[in-house]
Design a protein around this motif. Structure first.
Motif, mmCIF file in Angstrom:
data_model
loop_
_atom_site.group_PDB
_atom_site.id
_atom_site.type_symbol
_atom_site.label_atom_id
_atom_site.label_comp_id
_atom_site.label_asym_id
_atom_site.label_seq_id
_atom_site.Cartn_x
_atom_site.Cartn_y
_atom_site.Cartn_z
ATOM 1 N N PRO B 93 2.942 -12.554 2.962
ATOM 2 C CA PRO B 93 3.786 -13.552 3.640
ATOM 3 C C PRO B 93 2.966 -14.548 4.466
ATOM 4 N N TYR B 94 1.884 -14.053 5.099
ATOM 5 C CA TYR B 94 1.135 -14.940 5.987
ATOM 6 C C TYR B 94 0.269 -15.956 5.241
ATOM 7 N N ARG B 95 0.251 -15.874 3.910
ATOM 8 C CA ARG B 95 -0.486 -16.879 3.140
ATOM 9 C C ARG B 95 0.456 -17.781 2.346
ATOM 10 N N PHE B 119 3.188 -20.946 17.915
ATOM 11 C CA PHE B 119 2.640 -19.709 17.345
ATOM 12 C C PHE B 119 2.047 -19.908 15.944
ATOM 13 N N GLY B 120 2.838 -20.504 15.066
ATOM 14 C CA GLY B 120 2.382 -20.696 13.690
ATOM 15 C C GLY B 120 1.209 -21.651 13.602
ATOM 16 N N LYS B 122 -1.078 -22.133 15.854
ATOM 17 C CA LYS B 122 -2.299 -21.459 16.329
ATOM 18 C C LYS B 122 -2.895 -20.603 15.222
ATOM 19 N N GLN B 123 -2.038 -20.002 14.400
ATOM 20 C CA GLN B 123 -2.552 -19.188 13.294
ATOM 21 C C GLN B 123 -3.329 -20.062 12.310
ATOM 22 N N ARG B 167 10.555 -23.776 15.358
ATOM 23 C CA ARG B 167 9.402 -22.935 15.090
ATOM 24 C C ARG B 167 9.120 -22.844 13.592
ATOM 25 N N ARG B 171 5.197 -25.837 11.084
ATOM 26 C CA ARG B 171 4.042 -25.809 10.178
ATOM 27 C C ARG B 171 4.263 -26.680 8.948
#
Lengths: 317, 383
Positions: B93-95, B119-120, B122-123, B167, B171
């Motif tokens: 999911p994070y990719r 948050f997103g 910063k990732q 949020r 991104r």
């Protein structure tokens, strides 16, 4: 009076309700009788002097003497015991070493307890009650017996050494019993449930959707742990650390049974003053100072919580 | 928010009619099983870029599972999910270039609104100045700039919803996934927010995939709607098509209110179908081109608002006229629903707009009424 309330209603609200009063009073009465009064007695004794008498200190507060008697007694009070605590380095060392042992063992308990609590909270819901039960199970056996049994495990011919010898990891038995290591092992073992339970409570109510949200926003699981899980479990971490740190600082049984002669802890010193030296006033002074040392971090924590940083305690949604 | 002048744009946007249009999200024969339970059953579906697509169905129909497969929280048991030509299998999911707005909003309770939105970013290791600018932009977009420093528990439900939206948009995902995004809002706020969502989607030019069980919501926001049941797609079409030309009784019944009369096809000619509905409806004539053969069982489906109600029999003998007695009247303010009992005991519903005030109402309980409708008002369904 411009109130629209009927006078009758007003009266009902103000009338003391005995049942309600009782419910509020019970905890206060409890604390007053079983905490404040004993503490005041100890405080009073700490300002007294040793005497070869029964009770072994002077002055003895004689309430039969009336107010003048009490005033007389007050005049005899002395801070000598507290001065003595500063004069003999033994006490300072014992306090410091107790705090050091408590800090280190709290950190160790946290390190061991966190993964266990985390695993429990992530376990299938159906088996969580059983896991919780397993954590509480040791309490069914006497604390003293459980600490005693560690002697059998840690001594030179003990189970641990035999096992390690059999494995071939060591060639001659290790000296673990009667060292600080044994004390740490005993403390971590005994206090683990007190850390795991609040941690589990905090982790269990953590909404797993938050971790999905973190992953969805591009956060890999390891980072999500430090940025979401851990901060949200902080109330549990703090509660667990208090529940371990405070009793460990005054711990007596574990260092006495597992520790060596050079394991210096204030609980042991206290015991010696009371029962070996029969110096009740000095022992009382030691106890009062210990209490003050422990009260400080609690007050700091309370202030922090009141400043609104306790908002993380609020359950999301 | 964008201006409302989007009508013509939306009407010309129909990549699903263009065989050359490249698919953006593609489900190819996707099956998902949880143990013995089949959540998604050999499903294929294509969603196009910049489309606002709604997955609609009752709870447990597999719509959320389908969305979670795009987000990466579930992997298909069989089949493939493709995004922009790339097979998503094994991509964590994070990719994935998707972001999701969760039903519970899933705002981080220990972070401020600002930090939640950042948050997103910063990732993605975006420079700090850029993060600040983007957070500012998002706060403006959802009109929450004054609340930047607050924590989620200090906001109302509607504000939390907008933070969650900001949020998930921060991104600039290729696809925004919305899981029952308005479910927790009250009716009025929900309706306002539906239009805001549409405007936002137009303005940002992103692909939105929404999951909802609320058919009104799906109809309001979506370019196309997929109606799902038991892990299968029953129909994919524009809201108007789904409403006017349902392809099955399930879809007809799921979307809005509908009268269904069982009958048998007796004749077909010149784009018309004749249905013998026996005692209930007599002979019904429908303007519809269809494949079914004479003698097949079929159902006539007609929306309550397409039936006219009158106290007198039509002067000229009209097609599609049945009579019955008013059994019950449901007064909803703007409209009244008349339940008319037919001779065979079945009930037909007819919706009448309350143009006049209630006291002047003409038709009342136990009145004999005539129901009429034109040939093109209803549809014949064979499944």
């Amino acid at each position: 009076m411009t109130t629209v309330d009927s006078p009758g209603r007003h009266d009902t609200a103000n009338r003391p309700n005995p049942a309600r009063w009782l419910v509020v009073a019970i905890p206060y009465v409890w604390l007053f009788l079983l905490f404040l009064i004993p503490f005041l007695i100890v405080l009073k004794i700490s300002f007294s002097l040793t005497a070869i008498a029964q009770p072994p200190y002077t002055p003895v507060l004689d309430l039969g003497g009336g107010i003048s008697g009490v005033i007389e007694a007050f005049k005899e009070f002395t801070v000598e015991n507290y001065l003595w605590l500063t004069e003999d380095a033994l006490y300072a060392k014992a306090y410091l070493s107790s705090i050091e042992i408590a800090v280190v063992s709290t950190a160790l308990v946290l390190l061991v307890g966190y993964p266990i609590a985390y695993g429990m909270a992530r376990a299938p819901k159906a088996i969580q009650p059983m896991l919780l039960m397993l954590i509480i199970l040791p309490f069914w056996t006497s604390f003293l017996i459980r600490v005693y049994s560690w002697i059998g495990i840690l001594k030179k011919e003990g189970l641990l050494n035999q096992f390690l010898l059999w494995l071939g990891v060591i060639s001659k038995p290790l000296t673990i019993l009667n060292t600080d290591t044994a004390v740490y092992i005993g403390i971590v073992y005994s206090y683990l449930p007190f850390m795991i339970l609040p941690l589990y409570a905090a982790l269990e109510r953590l909404d797993p959707t938050l971790l999905e949200a973190a992953a969805d926003l591009g956060c890999r699981p390891s980072r999500a742990f430090w940025r979401v899980t851990f901060p949200l479990s902080l109330p549990g971490v703090i509660a667990g650390c208090f529940l371990v740190f405070i009793p460990v600082t005054g711990e007596f049984v574990i260092p006495d049974l597992l520790g060596g002669s050079n394991t210096l802890m204030i609980g042991r010193t206290l015991w010696n003053e009371f029962f070996s030296n029969r110096d009740w006033p000095l022992a009382s002074a030691v106890a009062v100072v210990l209490l003050l040392i422990l009260v400080v971090p609690i007050v700091i924590f309370q202030n922090r919580a009141e400043r609104g940083e306790g908002a993380i305690n609020k359950v999301p949604m | 928010m964008a201006a409302k002048a989007i009508g013509p744009v939306r009407r010309t946007f129909a990549p699903w009619d263009d065989p050359a249009a490249p698919p953006f999200i593609e489900f190819r024969n996707v099956t998902k099983r949880f143990g013995d339970f089949v959540a998604v059953d050999n499903l294929s579906l294509t969603i196009y870029e910049r489309e606002f697509f709604a997955l609609l169905g009752p709870s447990g129909c597999g719509k959320t599972t389908l969305m979670r497969m795009v987000a990466g929280f579930e992997e298909p048991t069989e089949g493939e999910v493709l995004l922009d030509g790339q097979d998503l299998a094994g991509v964590p999911p994070y990719r994935r270039p998707t972001n999701m707005m969760f039903q519970s909003y899933a705002l981080f309770p220990h972070m401020t609104i600002e930090a939640n939105i950042a948050f997103g970013l910063k990732q993605d290791r975006m420079p700090k100045a850029e993060i600040n600018a983007r957070v500012e932009e998002m706060l403006t977009l959802v009109k929450l700039t004054p609340f930047a420093k607050r924590k989620p528990h200090q906001l109302s439900g509607g504000q939390k919803q907008r933070v969650a939206l900001a949020r998930s948009l921060a991104r600039k995902p290729k696809v925004l996934l919305l899981d029952e995004p308005l479910g927790a809002l009250d009716k009025k706020l929900r309706e306002e927010t539906q239009f805001e969502l549409v405007d936002l989607q137009q303005e940002l030019g992103l692909t939105f995939l929404i999951v909802t069980h609320d058919q009104e919501e799906a109809m309001t926001v979506a370019d196309r709607v997929a109606i799902m049941d038991h892990g299968r797609i029953m129909q994919v079409a524009t809201p108007a098509e789904v409403y006017e030309q349902p392809n099955s009784r399930y879809v007809a019944d799921f979307i809005g209110d509908i009268n269904l009369i069982e009958g048998r096809i007796v004749d077909r000619a010149g784009g018309r179908v004749w249905l013998d509905c026996g005692e209930a409806g007599g002979m019904i004539e429908v303007e519809q081109a269809m494949e079914a053969a004479t003698g097949d069982d079929a159902w006539f489906a007609i929306r309550p608002e397409k039936i006219s109600l009158s106290l007198e029999a039509p002067a000229a003998p009209s097609v599609n006229c049945i009579t019955g007695e008013v059994w019950d009247i449901g007064y909803l303010g703007d409209v009244s629903i008349y339940h008319v009992r037919l001779p065979d005991g079945t009930t037909m519903k007819s919706t009448v707009t309350n143009r006049t005030r209630l006291v002047e109402r003409q038709i009342t309980w136990d009145d004999r009424v005539w129901l009429t409708w034109p040939r093109d008002a209803g549809v014949v369904l064979t499944r």
